[in-house]
Enzyme design. Structure first.
Site, mmCIF file in Angstrom:
data_model
loop_
_atom_site.group_PDB
_atom_site.id
_atom_site.type_symbol
_atom_site.label_atom_id
_atom_site.label_comp_id
_atom_site.label_asym_id
_atom_site.label_seq_id
_atom_site.Cartn_x
_atom_site.Cartn_y
_atom_site.Cartn_z
ATOM 1 N NE ARG A 1 -4.368 -1.312 -0.030
ATOM 2 C CZ ARG A 1 -4.504 -2.163 -0.767
ATOM 3 N NH1 ARG A 1 -3.553 -2.581 -1.605
ATOM 4 N NH2 ARG A 1 -5.703 -2.659 -0.973
ATOM 5 C CG HIS B 1 -3.098 -0.506 -7.093
ATOM 6 N ND1 HIS B 1 -3.534 0.292 -5.972
ATOM 7 C CD2 HIS B 1 -3.430 -1.917 -6.861
ATOM 8 C CE1 HIS B 1 -3.910 -0.661 -4.937
ATOM 9 N NE2 HIS B 1 -3.821 -1.917 -5.390
ATOM 10 C CD GLU C 1 -2.858 3.568 -5.428
ATOM 11 O OE1 GLU C 1 -4.090 3.069 -5.731
ATOM 12 O OE2 GLU C 1 -2.005 2.838 -5.229
HETATM 13 P P1 NAP Z 1 -1.582 -11.485 4.427
HETATM 14 O O1 NAP Z 1 -1.396 -12.933 4.122
HETATM 15 O O2 NAP Z 1 -2.549 -11.078 5.735
HETATM 16 O O3 NAP Z 1 -0.078 -10.986 4.805
HETATM 17 C C1 NAP Z 1 0.464 -9.724 5.505
HETATM 18 C C2 NAP Z 1 1.502 -9.999 6.069
HETATM 19 O O4 NAP Z 1 1.956 -8.514 6.477
HETATM 20 C C3 NAP Z 1 1.630 -10.882 7.383
HETATM 21 O O5 NAP Z 1 2.770 -11.754 7.367
HETATM 22 C C4 NAP Z 1 1.511 -9.981 8.525
HETATM 23 O O6 NAP Z 1 2.455 -10.380 9.584
HETATM 24 C C5 NAP Z 1 2.412 -8.601 8.015
HETATM 25 N N1 NAP Z 1 2.111 -7.360 8.639
HETATM 26 C C6 NAP Z 1 1.017 -7.082 8.917
HETATM 27 N N2 NAP Z 1 1.024 -5.944 9.608
HETATM 28 C C7 NAP Z 1 2.509 -5.456 9.624
HETATM 29 C C8 NAP Z 1 3.195 -4.599 10.361
HETATM 30 N N3 NAP Z 1 2.490 -3.632 10.846
HETATM 31 N N4 NAP Z 1 4.531 -4.490 10.242
HETATM 32 C C9 NAP Z 1 5.050 -5.646 9.620
HETATM 33 N N5 NAP Z 1 4.399 -6.725 9.099
HETATM 34 C C10 NAP Z 1 2.961 -6.489 9.086
HETATM 35 O O7 NAP Z 1 -2.092 -10.481 3.180
HETATM 36 P P2 NAP Z 1 -1.568 -10.806 1.739
HETATM 37 O O8 NAP Z 1 -2.728 -11.648 0.929
HETATM 38 O O9 NAP Z 1 -0.254 -11.108 1.551
HETATM 39 O O10 NAP Z 1 -1.677 -9.530 1.225
HETATM 40 C C11 NAP Z 1 -0.816 -8.616 1.830
HETATM 41 C C12 NAP Z 1 -1.440 -7.031 1.199
HETATM 42 O O11 NAP Z 1 -0.783 -6.712 -0.185
HETATM 43 C C13 NAP Z 1 -2.563 -6.551 1.236
HETATM 44 O O12 NAP Z 1 -3.092 -6.310 2.615
HETATM 45 C C14 NAP Z 1 -2.746 -5.493 0.167
HETATM 46 O O13 NAP Z 1 -2.377 -4.273 0.957
HETATM 47 C C15 NAP Z 1 -1.528 -5.681 -0.674
HETATM 48 N N6 NAP Z 1 -1.798 -6.023 -2.065
HETATM 49 C C16 NAP Z 1 -1.590 -5.297 -3.236
HETATM 50 C C17 NAP Z 1 -2.117 -5.539 -4.172
HETATM 51 C C18 NAP Z 1 -1.589 -4.657 -5.524
HETATM 52 O O14 NAP Z 1 -2.698 -4.610 -6.356
HETATM 53 N N7 NAP Z 1 -0.664 -3.877 -5.417
HETATM 54 C C19 NAP Z 1 -2.636 -6.675 -4.432
HETATM 55 C C20 NAP Z 1 -2.862 -7.501 -3.553
HETATM 56 C C21 NAP Z 1 -2.703 -7.470 -2.323
HETATM 57 P P3 NAP Z 1 2.234 -10.296 11.135
HETATM 58 O O15 NAP Z 1 0.511 -10.105 11.422
HETATM 59 O O16 NAP Z 1 2.780 -11.100 11.920
HETATM 60 O O17 NAP Z 1 2.724 -8.711 11.198
HETATM 61 C C1 8YV Z 2 -6.963 -3.926 -5.569
HETATM 62 C C2 8YV Z 2 -5.374 -4.826 -4.091
HETATM 63 O O1 8YV Z 2 -8.094 -4.741 -4.757
HETATM 64 O O2 8YV Z 2 -6.314 -6.920 -3.556
HETATM 65 C C3 8YV Z 2 -5.792 -5.856 -3.122
HETATM 66 O O3 8YV Z 2 -5.644 -5.657 -1.859
HETATM 67 O O4 8YV Z 2 -4.584 -3.997 -3.836
HETATM 68 C C4 8YV Z 2 -5.680 -4.987 -5.625
HETATM 69 O O5 8YV Z 2 -6.069 -6.008 -5.893
HETATM 70 C C5 8YV Z 2 -7.675 -3.791 -6.983
HETATM 71 O O6 8YV Z 2 -6.817 -2.948 -7.487
HETATM 72 C C6 8YV Z 2 -8.906 -3.436 -7.112
HETATM 73 O O7 8YV Z 2 -9.174 -2.302 -6.510
#
Ligand code: NAP
Ligand code: 8YV
Length: 329
Positions: free
Chosen positions: A235, A282, A264
């Site tokens: 993020r 994104h 964004e």
């Molecule tokens: P997830 O499985 O819940 O993994 C999140 C990880 O972050 C966990 O290992 C958690 O471990 C760690 N974390 C949470 N808060 C933290 C903090 N304050 N400091 C350090 N580590 C922390 O989630 P995911 O499925 O991998 O998705 C992760 C994130 O990627 C989403 O929440 C979203 O914001 C982002 N994302 C972006 C896109 C994009 O289009 N760019 C797409 C999908 C997802 P702990 O709880 O032990 O800290």
């Molecule tokens: C967005 C993402 O959801 O899954 C997330 O957390 O950041 C992306 O997959 C997507 O850009 C739709 O808003």
């Protein structure tokens, strides 16, 4: 409501077309309010809304303007655009879309790492512009993936998928979470600053929200150092963006690859002007197939809720509030 498909569904904000079609296949009453302007709905129409599908952000004020909402299906795994704790206090369940997008996002993250390390965005422009013909080969790059150490902030579903992919490049992986994992052998760092000091490439795959807000600040960037590279697939809120721009302009760090930004779709002009910044809008999960899977999961959760079945992917706050399934009666 005679059956589950009678529930009034409001799609709030911009939303994936395939996901909207899936909701329309499952529910008789689906309204898309792309503008998010609830004043366009009458009091009766607002009262008829029992479920929300949200692609981005919904404020507590807007959520509270819908008195009979029971569930919010968030399109995306990062649900920082919804105050799930506030929703739980109102007895509203929240779901997200984990797992179905993990591989796509991890693939994109690897691409962003390679683009940034090998300056592929500049090399592509060199070819496209005719500069190769006019002035010769693109310069040898300062960096390579060889012998690099990658630090991941947020070694979760996506972070681990990225780590497993990057190991194929012979890099070493380290990580920082709030809690050490017991199922990986990667070295763990208690603080982000310590991780930044110990790696060449710092990759953010953590969620947004208060606990990560501006975690990557001037101090962390200085620890990453003048040969350091920042990658953010998580993020934009996790990075102090003005501090990052300063660091890139002044050589505090070498370069950055960003898929997410603080405000964004606006990207500061100073950032857009930097040759040592790779900028993606994104798009990490933005393939047709993955977005269809996300939309299907949103719709599946809403259907399960109104059928009285357990939700497929409730967020932790909803599970803790006893909202993993619709209460009978
Ligand atoms: P997830 O499985 O819940 O993994 C999140 C990880 O972050 C966990 O290992 C958690 O471990 C760690 N974390 C949470 N808060 C933290 C903090 N304050 N400091 C350090 N580590 C922390 O989630 P995911 O499925 O991998 O998705 C992760 C994130 O990627 C989403 O929440 C979203 O914001 C982002 N994302 C972006 C896109 C994009 O289009 N760019 C797409 C999908 C997802 P702990 O709880 O032990 O800290
Ligand atoms: C967005 C993402 O959801 O899954 C997330 O957390 O950041 C992306 O997959 C997507 O850009 C739709 O808003």
């Amino acid at each position: 409501m005679t059956d589950s498909s009678d529930a009034g569904v409001l799609v709030f904000g911009p939303y994936n077309a395939d996901g909207l079609a899936e909701l329309q296949r499952r529910f008789r009453s689906v309204r898309h309010l792309a503008t998010k302007d609830l004043s366009l709905l009458s009091d009766e129409e607002r009262a008829s809304v029992r479920a929300l599908a949200v692609g981005g952000v919904i404020s507590n004020a807007d959520l509270d303007a819908l008195p009979n909402v029971e569930i919010v299906g968030h399109f995306g795994v990062g649900y920082d655009g919804v105050d799930a704790a506030h929703a739980a206090k109102r007895g509203i369940a929240v779901t997200n879309t984990p797992d179905v997008l993990t591989d796509e996002v991890a693939d994109t993250a690897v691409a962003l790492v390679l683009m940034t390390v090998r300056e592929l965005h500049l090399a592509e422009a060199h070819a496209r512009s005719g500069e190769w013909e006019r002035s010769g080969a693109y310069p040898l790059t300062r960096f390579s993936m060889r012998r690099k150490v990658v630090g991941i902030m947020g070694l979760g579903r996506i972070g681990l998928a990225i780590a497993e992919r990057l190991e194929a490049f012979g890099v070493r992986i380290k990580y920082h979470n709030r809690t050490r994992r017991t199922d990986v052998a990667y070295p763990y760092y208690e603080t982000l600053a310590d991780l930044a000091k110990a790696v060449d490439i710092l990759l953010i795959a953590a969620p947004g929200g208060a606990s990560t807000d501006k975690a990557v600040n001037a101090e962390v960037l200085a620890k990453l150092g003048p040969d350091g590279i920042l990658i953010n697939i998580g993020r934009g809120s996790t990075v102090d963006e003005p501090a990052l721009i300063e660091a890139l302009e002044n050589g505090t760090i070498a370069s950055a690859g960003l898929d997410v930004f603080a405000d964004e779709p606006r990207i500061p002009e100073r950032l857009r002007a930097l040759p040592n910044a790779v900028l993606l809008p994104h798009v990490a999960s933005a393939s047709r197939d993955t977005r269809i899977a996300m939309g299907d999961l949103v719709a599946e959760n809403l259907s399960r809720w109104f059928c009285g079945n357990k939700l497929s992917t409730p967020v932790p706050e909803s599970v803790e509030a006893g909202l993993a399934q619709r209460r009978k009666g």
